[in-house]
Enzyme design. Structure first.
Site, short mmCIF file in Angstrom:
data_model
loop_
_atom_site.label_atom_id
_atom_site.label_comp_id
_atom_site.label_asym_id
_atom_site.label_seq_id
_atom_site.Cartn_x
_atom_site.Cartn_y
_atom_site.Cartn_z
N HIS A 20 -21.72 1.92 6.38
CA HIS A 20 -21.78 2.50 5.02
C HIS A 20 -23.19 2.94 4.65
O HIS A 20 -23.48 3.12 3.47
CB HIS A 20 -21.23 1.50 4.00
CG HIS A 20 -19.76 1.29 4.19
ND1 HIS A 20 -18.80 2.15 3.71
CD2 HIS A 20 -19.09 0.35 4.90
CE1 HIS A 20 -17.61 1.75 4.08
NE2 HIS A 20 -17.75 0.65 4.81
N LYS B 78 -17.80 8.55 8.25
CA LYS B 78 -18.02 8.43 6.80
C LYS B 78 -19.06 9.49 6.39
O LYS B 78 -18.70 10.64 6.25
CB LYS B 78 -18.37 7.00 6.46
CG LYS B 78 -17.20 6.05 6.86
CD LYS B 78 -17.30 4.68 6.29
CE LYS B 78 -16.37 3.67 6.95
NZ LYS B 78 -14.94 3.87 6.68
N SER C 245 -19.17 -2.84 2.03
CA SER C 245 -18.37 -1.72 1.54
C SER C 245 -17.69 -1.96 0.21
O SER C 245 -17.49 -1.03 -0.56
CB SER C 245 -17.32 -1.35 2.58
OG SER C 245 -16.41 -2.41 2.74
N ARG D 88 0.83 -1.21 0.00
CA ARG D 88 0.00 0.00 0.00
C ARG D 88 0.86 1.26 0.00
O ARG D 88 1.74 1.41 0.84
CB ARG D 88 -0.90 0.04 1.23
CG ARG D 88 -1.97 -1.03 1.22
CD ARG D 88 -2.90 -0.84 2.40
NE ARG D 88 -4.07 -1.66 2.26
CZ ARG D 88 -4.29 -2.78 2.95
NH1 ARG D 88 -3.40 -3.19 3.82
NH2 ARG D 88 -5.38 -3.46 2.77
N THR E 135 -10.18 4.10 27.67
CA THR E 135 -9.56 4.94 26.65
C THR E 135 -10.13 6.35 26.74
O THR E 135 -11.30 6.53 27.12
CB THR E 135 -9.77 4.32 25.24
OG1 THR E 135 -9.03 5.06 24.30
CG2 THR E 135 -11.23 4.28 24.83
N1 PMP Z 1 -17.44 -1.42 9.61
C1 PMP Z 1 -17.28 -1.42 8.27
C2 PMP Z 1 -18.19 -2.25 7.45
C3 PMP Z 1 -16.28 -0.63 7.68
O1 PMP Z 1 -16.11 -0.64 6.35
C4 PMP Z 1 -15.45 0.16 8.50
C5 PMP Z 1 -14.35 1.06 7.95
N2 PMP Z 1 -14.03 1.01 6.66
C6 PMP Z 1 -15.65 0.11 9.87
C7 PMP Z 1 -16.65 -0.68 10.40
C8 PMP Z 1 -14.80 0.93 10.79
O2 PMP Z 1 -15.30 2.24 10.86
P1 PMP Z 1 -14.32 3.46 11.22
O3 PMP Z 1 -13.67 3.89 9.95
O4 PMP Z 1 -15.21 4.48 11.84
O5 PMP Z 1 -13.32 2.92 12.19
#
Ligand code: PMP
Length: 405
Positions: free
Chosen positions: A217, A248, A189, A21, A277
């Site tokens: 998503h 997102k 996704s 990458r 955290t």
């Molecule tokens: N679930 C799915 C289906 C995702 O595609 C992603 C990130 N690409 C996440 C959870 C994680 O979300 P975040 O980017 O907020 O950590």
């Protein structure tokens, strides 16, 4: 022992396979999404058009969001100052959790540092703490769910992607007293397909299983107020837990789960990924709150996005460029070769000022390498025409297949 040599051997193997990458050094600048400044050191024009952002609606640059973040920053300072339990709970966190619960029609919500952490922590905790729990995971679930399930050490059963029959068959192998979780996503996704949520709920209810739905998503993008696919289909009440992201369509960062008051209290009390955290900066919570409130009131961003998605698909069809048909906003153009996928992405950037990251193994299975386009309301018709012309030229130049499958 030379540890760097050990690291390098594995990195070299990635490079040979075409899966190494390389991050594009691009800088978003205010008010110009989807344009970005290109700092790739002479590779491509100074300004490029971003075609693969998950800031699906451009909310990361929305004036309401920016102004809410400024106000909260001035009011509260930079960081939250602690974990939620120890001085890190701010009124913006509380208001945001209330808003999220209301968005999904649930009693409660719980914020996490990211969507990844919310899946990891929630599944990890539920699977570990429900005695004898079995987790039924869709074959294409995201890495964060897979890692959460692993972390829980609960028994894991993988069901064929979106196959209600296979899920039903596997659930029926366990008695009614065994705690069960059916974990799946609404919009997947990488393929952009959508789960049959209602049928999955039917089967889960028949076998007394909890339902765990990742709407990462979909939130902000579907449903009359942006509550996701379950909301659009009037199914939110049938899901035990809905998980989402603030990073997102809402354009900020952070993750969350929503569910019953007891479920939220349970995770608040037992999920180490929540407890130990530092909580999200108040300004982030304020920005996310403004974004959600805006998208609950306004459908114009969602409508314009869907128009641009339809336009891109129609133009790709006319140009004979193979893309996976699906009912979502994700447009995967299939290259099916890791080296060519990277090469096309490089040429698009350097010669056409188009930025789309190649998606290779292990994010997608070998032989299904692709370019994943995510049209936003800010992409113009001219942007779409320019993209399709570039792809048409490259498909001929690289003698790529025009078959989708
Ligand atoms: N679930 C799915 C289906 C995702 O595609 C992603 C990130 N690409 C996440 C959870 C994680 O979300 P975040 O980017 O907020 O950590």
């Amino acid at each position: 022992m030379n540890y760097d040599d050990l690291f390098q051997t594995q990195l070299d193997a990635l490079k040979t396979a075409g899966n190494y990458r390389v991050f594009a050094n691009l800088e978003r600048y205010r008010g110009n999404f989807p344009r970005a400044r290109n700092h790739a050191g002479g590779r491509g024009p100074d300004e490029v058009t971003v075609w693969c952002s998950n800031d699906y609606l451009g909310m990361g640059q929305h004036p309401d969001v920016i102004s809410a973040m400024h106000t909260a920053l001035d009011e509260c300072g930079a960081g939250a100052g602690g974990t939620r339990n120890i001085s890190g709970t701010n009124h913006y966190h509380v208001a945001l959790e209330r808003e999220l619960a209301s968005l999904h029609g649930k009693e409660g919500a719980l914020l996490f540092t990211s969507g990844y952490v919310s899946n990891w922590a929630a599944l990890g905790t539920l699977g570990a703490r429900l005695p004898g729990c079995v987790i039924f995971s869709d074959a294409l679930n995201h890495a964060s769910m897979i890692e959460g399930i692993r972390h829980s050490r609960a028994e894991r059963r993988i069901w064929k992607h979106n196959s209600v029959e296979d899920l039903d068959r596997q659930l029926s192998e366990y008695g009614p007293d065994v705690p069960k979780i059916v974990a799946f996503e609404s919009v997947y996704s990488m393929d952009g397909d959508i789960a049959p949520i209602s049928e999955i709920c039917d089967v889960a209810e028949k076998h007394g299983a909890m339902t765990y739905l990742d709407e990462v998503h979909a939130v902000g993008l579907y449903g009359p107020q942006g509550g996701g696919i379950a909301d659009r289909e009037g199914l939110s009440h049938r899901l035990t837990l809905i998980e989402g992201t603030l990073g997102k369509a809402f354009g900020v960062v952070g993750g969350y789960i929503t569910g019953s008051a007891a479920l939220c209290d349970f995770l608040r009390s037992f999920a180490s990924g929540f407890i130990f955290t530092t909580s999200l900066p108040p300004a982030v919570a304020a920005g996310a709150l403004a974004s959600i409130r805006h998208l609950r009131r306004s459908s114009s961003e969602r409508e314009r996005q869907q128009q641009q998605v339809a336009r891109l698909r129609a133009k790709l069809d006319a140009a004979g460029i193979p893309h996976l048909p699906n009912p979502s906003h994700i447009v995967p153009v299939m290259v099916k070769d890791p080296v060519k996928c990277k090469m096309i992405s490089d040429i698009l950037l350097e010669q056409y000022g188009i930025y789309v990251q190649p998606i290779n193994y292990p994010t997608v299975p070998k032989g299904t390498e692709r370019l994943r386009f995510t049209p936003s309301p800010a992409h113009t018709d001219a942007d779409i025409d320019h993209l399709v012309q570039a792809l048409r030229a490259l498909w001929s130049q690289c003698a790529l297949s025009r078959a989708v499958a």
